[in-house]
Motif scaffolding. Structure first.
Motif, PDB file in Angstrom:
ATOM      1  N   VAL A 272     -27.699 -27.011-100.902  1.00 23.80           N
ATOM      2  CA  VAL A 272     -26.603 -27.639-101.653  1.00 23.80           C
ATOM      3  C   VAL A 272     -25.891 -26.617-102.539  1.00 23.80           C
ATOM      4  CG1 VAL A 272     -26.057 -29.289-103.481  1.00 23.80           C
ATOM      5  CG2 VAL A 272     -27.581 -29.958-101.607  1.00 23.80           C
ATOM      6  N   HIS A 273     -26.660 -25.809-103.254  1.00 24.17           N
ATOM      7  CA  HIS A 273     -26.057 -24.805-104.141  1.00 24.17           C
ATOM      8  C   HIS A 273     -25.330 -23.725-103.331  1.00 24.17           C
ATOM      9  CE1 HIS A 273     -27.816 -26.628-107.590  1.00 24.17           C
ATOM     10  NE2 HIS A 273     -29.072 -26.323-107.282  1.00 24.17           N
ATOM     11  N   THR A 274     -25.928 -23.331-102.221  1.00 19.25           N
ATOM     12  CA  THR A 274     -25.283 -22.331-101.357  1.00 19.25           C
ATOM     13  C   THR A 274     -23.971 -22.873-100.811  1.00 19.25           C
ATOM     14  OG1 THR A 274     -27.440 -21.423-100.702  1.00 19.25           O
ATOM     15  CG2 THR A 274     -25.556 -20.914 -99.285  1.00 19.25           C
ATOM     16  N   ALA A 275     -23.988 -24.128-100.385  1.00 18.69           N
ATOM     17  CA  ALA A 275     -22.783 -24.750 -99.831  1.00 18.69           C
ATOM     18  C   ALA A 275     -21.679 -24.841-100.880  1.00 18.69           C
ATOM     19  CB  ALA A 275     -23.119 -26.136 -99.293  1.00 18.69           C
ATOM     20  N   ALA A 294     -20.854 -26.625 -93.622  1.00 20.65           N
ATOM     21  CA  ALA A 294     -21.835 -27.180 -92.685  1.00 20.65           C
ATOM     22  C   ALA A 294     -22.930 -26.168 -92.376  1.00 20.65           C
ATOM     23  CB  ALA A 294     -21.129 -27.613 -91.400  1.00 20.65           C
ATOM     24  N   CYS A 295     -22.541 -24.921 -92.211  1.00 20.26           N
ATOM     25  CA  CYS A 295     -23.520 -23.874 -91.912  1.00 20.26           C
ATOM     26  C   CYS A 295     -24.466 -23.665 -93.095  1.00 20.26           C
ATOM     27  CB  CYS A 295     -22.801 -22.575 -91.558  1.00 20.26           C
ATOM     28  SG  CYS A 295     -23.905 -21.238 -91.060  1.00 20.26           S
ATOM     29  N   ALA A 296     -23.913 -23.681 -94.294  1.00 21.32           N
ATOM     30  CA  ALA A 296     -24.750 -23.515 -95.489  1.00 21.32           C
ATOM     31  C   ALA A 296     -25.766 -24.652 -95.613  1.00 21.32           C
ATOM     32  CB  ALA A 296     -23.867 -23.461 -96.733  1.00 21.32           C
ATOM     33  N   TYR A 297     -25.355 -25.839 -95.230  1.00 15.29           N
ATOM     34  CA  TYR A 297     -26.251 -26.992 -95.302  1.00 15.29           C
ATOM     35  C   TYR A 297     -27.355 -26.950 -94.241  1.00 15.29           C
ATOM     36  CZ  TYR A 297     -23.501 -29.898 -98.585  1.00 15.29           C
ATOM     37  OH  TYR A 297     -22.880 -30.415 -99.691  1.00 15.29           O
ATOM     38  N   THR A 340     -28.825 -10.846 -91.447  1.00 13.41           N
ATOM     39  CA  THR A 340     -29.020  -9.396 -91.511  1.00 13.41           C
ATOM     40  C   THR A 340     -27.742  -8.616 -91.219  1.00 13.41           C
ATOM     41  OG1 THR A 340     -29.748  -9.448 -89.198  1.00 13.41           O
ATOM     42  CG2 THR A 340     -31.459  -9.531 -90.901  1.00 13.41           C
ATOM     43  N   ALA A 341     -26.956  -9.101 -90.267  1.00 14.07           N
ATOM     44  CA  ALA A 341     -25.729  -8.389 -89.893  1.00 14.07           C
ATOM     45  C   ALA A 341     -24.628  -9.388 -89.551  1.00 14.07           C
ATOM     46  CB  ALA A 341     -25.997  -7.465 -88.705  1.00 14.07           C
ATOM     47  N   PRO A 342     -24.105 -10.091 -90.560  1.00 11.86           N
ATOM     48  CA  PRO A 342     -23.064 -11.090 -90.297  1.00 11.86           C
ATOM     49  C   PRO A 342     -21.778 -10.448 -89.782  1.00 11.86           C
ATOM     50  CG  PRO A 342     -23.253 -10.688 -92.648  1.00 11.86           C
ATOM     51  CD  PRO A 342     -24.391  -9.957 -91.999  1.00 11.86           C
ATOM     52  N   VAL A 343     -21.068 -11.191 -88.943  1.00 11.11           N
ATOM     53  CA  VAL A 343     -19.813 -10.685 -88.384  1.00 11.11           C
ATOM     54  C   VAL A 343     -18.622 -11.456 -88.952  1.00 11.11           C
ATOM     55  CG1 VAL A 343     -18.455 -10.351 -86.286  1.00 11.11           C
ATOM     56  CG2 VAL A 343     -20.917  -9.898 -86.262  1.00 11.11           C
ATOM     57  N   SER A 344     -18.630 -12.756 -88.798  1.00 10.44           N
ATOM     58  CA  SER A 344     -17.499 -13.554 -89.274  1.00 10.44           C
ATOM     59  C   SER A 344     -17.445 -13.579 -90.800  1.00 10.44           C
ATOM     60  CB  SER A 344     -17.604 -14.984 -88.742  1.00 10.44           C
ATOM     61  OG  SER A 344     -18.720 -15.642 -89.302  1.00 10.44           O
ATOM     62  N   LYS A 345     -16.272 -13.872 -91.319  1.00  6.58           N
ATOM     63  CA  LYS A 345     -16.116 -13.977 -92.773  1.00  6.58           C
ATOM     64  C   LYS A 345     -17.015 -15.075 -93.329  1.00  6.58           C
ATOM     65  CE  LYS A 345     -11.296 -12.408 -92.887  1.00  6.58           C
ATOM     66  NZ  LYS A 345      -9.916 -12.743 -93.311  1.00  6.58           N
ATOM     67  N   GLU A 346     -17.059 -16.184 -92.592  1.00  8.77           N
ATOM     68  CA  GLU A 346     -17.847 -17.323 -93.053  1.00  8.77           C
ATOM     69  C   GLU A 346     -19.332 -16.976 -93.155  1.00  8.77           C
ATOM     70  OE1 GLU A 346     -14.070 -18.666 -91.261  1.00  8.77           O
ATOM     71  OE2 GLU A 346     -15.686 -17.358 -90.571  1.00  8.77           O
ATOM     72  N   ALA A 347     -19.848 -16.287 -92.133  1.00  8.37           N
ATOM     73  CA  ALA A 347     -21.264 -15.908 -92.142  1.00  8.37           C
ATOM     74  C   ALA A 347     -21.559 -14.924 -93.273  1.00  8.37           C
ATOM     75  CB  ALA A 347     -21.651 -15.300 -90.794  1.00  8.37           C
ATOM     76  N   THR A 348     -20.623 -14.026 -93.529  1.00 11.31           N
ATOM     77  CA  THR A 348     -20.804 -13.046 -94.605  1.00 11.31           C
ATOM     78  C   THR A 348     -20.852 -13.738 -95.967  1.00 11.31           C
ATOM     79  OG1 THR A 348     -19.540 -11.453 -93.275  1.00 11.31           O
ATOM     80  CG2 THR A 348     -19.917 -10.908 -95.588  1.00 11.31           C
ATOM     81  N   ILE A 349     -19.975 -14.702 -96.152  1.00 12.34           N
ATOM     82  CA  ILE A 349     -19.948 -15.450 -97.415  1.00 12.34           C
ATOM     83  C   ILE A 349     -21.271 -16.187 -97.632  1.00 12.34           C
ATOM     84  CG2 ILE A 349     -18.881 -17.419 -98.592  1.00 12.34           C
ATOM     85  CD1 ILE A 349     -16.249 -16.614 -97.159  1.00 12.34           C
ATOM     86  N   ILE A 350     -21.729 -16.869 -96.597  1.00 10.50           N
ATOM     87  CA  ILE A 350     -22.983 -17.627 -96.708  1.00 10.50           C
ATOM     88  C   ILE A 350     -24.151 -16.682 -96.970  1.00 10.50           C
ATOM     89  CG2 ILE A 350     -24.574 -19.183 -95.505  1.00 10.50           C
ATOM     90  CD1 ILE A 350     -22.098 -20.105 -93.856  1.00 10.50           C
ATOM     91  N   ASN A 351     -24.124 -15.532 -96.319  1.00 14.44           N
ATOM     92  CA  ASN A 351     -25.179 -14.532 -96.505  1.00 14.44           C
ATOM     93  C   ASN A 351     -25.327 -14.159 -97.976  1.00 14.44           C
ATOM     94  OD1 ASN A 351     -25.831 -11.502 -96.886  1.00 14.44           O
ATOM     95  ND2 ASN A 351     -26.636 -11.895 -94.834  1.00 14.44           N
ATOM     96  N   LEU A 352     -24.209 -13.891 -98.625  1.00 13.74           N
ATOM     97  CA  LEU A 352     -24.235 -13.497-100.033  1.00 13.74           C
ATOM     98  C   LEU A 352     -24.646 -14.658-100.936  1.00 13.74           C
ATOM     99  CD1 LEU A 352     -20.963 -11.360-100.099  1.00 13.74           C
ATOM    100  CD2 LEU A 352     -23.289 -10.504-100.450  1.00 13.74           C
TER     101      LEU A 352
END
Length: 419
Positions: A272-275, A294-297, A340-352
């Protein structure tokens, strides 16, 4: 005691499921047979009406049956390989209804000039409600049906509409959920117009003149209007449905998210906090907010089966709850390599965001009154990724990454909710 139980005893669930699968299979087989039979009958009637010989009628009927079988085969292959676009695997009847309506239209096209057949729109329509391969093959099958009913050689029209249809399918196949139809329509229509004019010059050996443009322009107008109507229908049936699905799965009280909460509260609150953080950042830098949230959840939904980072454990949930295609694509990327190695902007944001939330929760679990330097923590987190090369393949630019850092630093007050 239940009457059925008293009369027949307990019926194993396996038997019930097997019977259900059998009935589903029989219904599907009956539908396929009905489609082939109806197609053959319609082709027979149309061939008779066109005054074709018995040999030609038999040829046409057999050809239609073979083509119908090919379409069914490709559809089943798409189901097995999970290659159907826009969640079309859930709407088999929709595609075949569209195909049969188009089939009837293809029987009527020989009544008009072959240069105003709106086959480009048919190719696009069939591909959007299936996938590129099925759209191309079914479009060619219908085009062949029309040509079989025509007298004389019609290789040239097949060539013209095949090229126009193929290019249009490629252009429209990845318009996505943002409904970016403008450029594909423009390019497709321009290509169709050029091909129709070229048909006059190359195949009819006519000298170029303004009058020559009349029929191609008529086709362009008809096709443009049809595309406008059909794409609006597509957006209403498919894309709008996807939007509604996002509203459901991104609700904190959604059934699947509640299951995660009941299984592991820490995992739930971390999601929830990540999302929350990821959604705010995605909105600021222009990333896909809905898919990001949705991915964060749900990227660790496999925890329900004891396998939080296993894509194969997560996939059944995405299918069962009918996740939108864009959400599934991002979830698959993030579960595979996003941490470990995100590509899309969305994946990078969630990673952080996930890393930051996890660190803060860990600190506060040990000491709820702990004082933190969130700015320094964020800077070190990003620097560590730079040094480690985690973002070497990320689509997020340096400027956007700096923006993400600033946005995370602005959320100091929110971090107190993690205590």
């Amino acid at each position: 005691m239940d009457i059925k139980t008293a009369a027949f005893g307990n019926i194993p669930d396996v038997d019930i499921r097997s019977e259900s699968k059998l009935l589903t299979g029989l219904k599907k087989a009956a539908s396929i047979c009905a489609m082939c039979l109806v197609s053959a009958v319609l082709m027979f009637v149309a061939s008779k009406a066109r005054g074709l010989s018995d040999v030609e009628i038999i040829r046409n009927v057999i050809t239609v049956i073979i083509e119908s079988g090919l379409i069914v085969f490709l559809w089943e292959d798409g189901l097995i390989r999970n290659t159907l676009s826009y969640g079309n695997e859930k709407h088999i009847n929709r595609f075949f209804i569209i195909y049969m309506v188009s089939f009837v239209a293809s029987l009527l096209f020989p009544l008009v000039n072959n240069l105003i057949w709106p086959y480009l729109s048919i190719f696009v329509l069939l591909s959007l409600f299936s996938n590129a391969m099925i759209g191309l093959c079914s479009g060619c099958a219908l085009l062949n049906v029309t040509l079989l009913l025509c007298n004389g050689s019609y290789v040239q029209p097949f060539f013209i509409y095949l090229i126009a249809g193929t290019v249009a399918i490629v252009l429209f196949q990845h318009v996505g959920e943002k409904l970016q139809f403008g450029l594909p329509i423009l390019i497709s229509i321009m290509l169709l117009f050029v091909l129709l004019v070229a048909y006059h010059v190359l195949f009819l050996n006519q000298t170029f003149s303004i009058a020559m443009l009349t029929v191609p322009l008529v086709n362009v107008v008809i096709t443009t209007l049809l595309l406008w109507v059909l794409l609006n229908a597509f957006s209403l049936l498919v894309i709008r449905g996807s939007n509604d699905m996002y509203m459901e799965i991104n609700d904190p009280e959604f059934e699947l998210l509640v299951k995660i909460k009941n299984k592991d509260k820490r995992e739930y609150y971390k999601a929830v906090h990540t999302a929350y953080l990821a959604d705010r950042i995605a909105a600021d830098i222009g990333a896909d907010r809905r898919a990001t949230k949705a991915c964060a959840y749900y990227h660790r939904v496999g925890i329900l089966d004891g396998r939080p980072d296993d894509l194969e454990a997560a996939k059944p949930y995405f299918h069962r709850y009918q996740f939108p295609e864009s959400a599934v694509a991002l979830l698959e990327e993030y579960i595979k390599s996003g941490k470990t190695a995100p590509v899309s902007k969305e994946a990078t944001i969630i990673n952080l965001c996930e890393d930051l939330v996890n660190k803060l929760m860990t600190i506060f679990e040990k000491d709820k009154t702990a004082k933190i330097d969130s700015d320094r923590m964020i800077e070190e987190m990003i620097e560590r990724r730079h040094v480690g090369g985690n973002f070497n393949h990320s689509d997020l630019s340096i400027a956007e990454l700096n923006r993400v850092s600033k946005l995370l630093k602005k959320e100091k007050l929110y971090y107190d909710f993690l205590r």
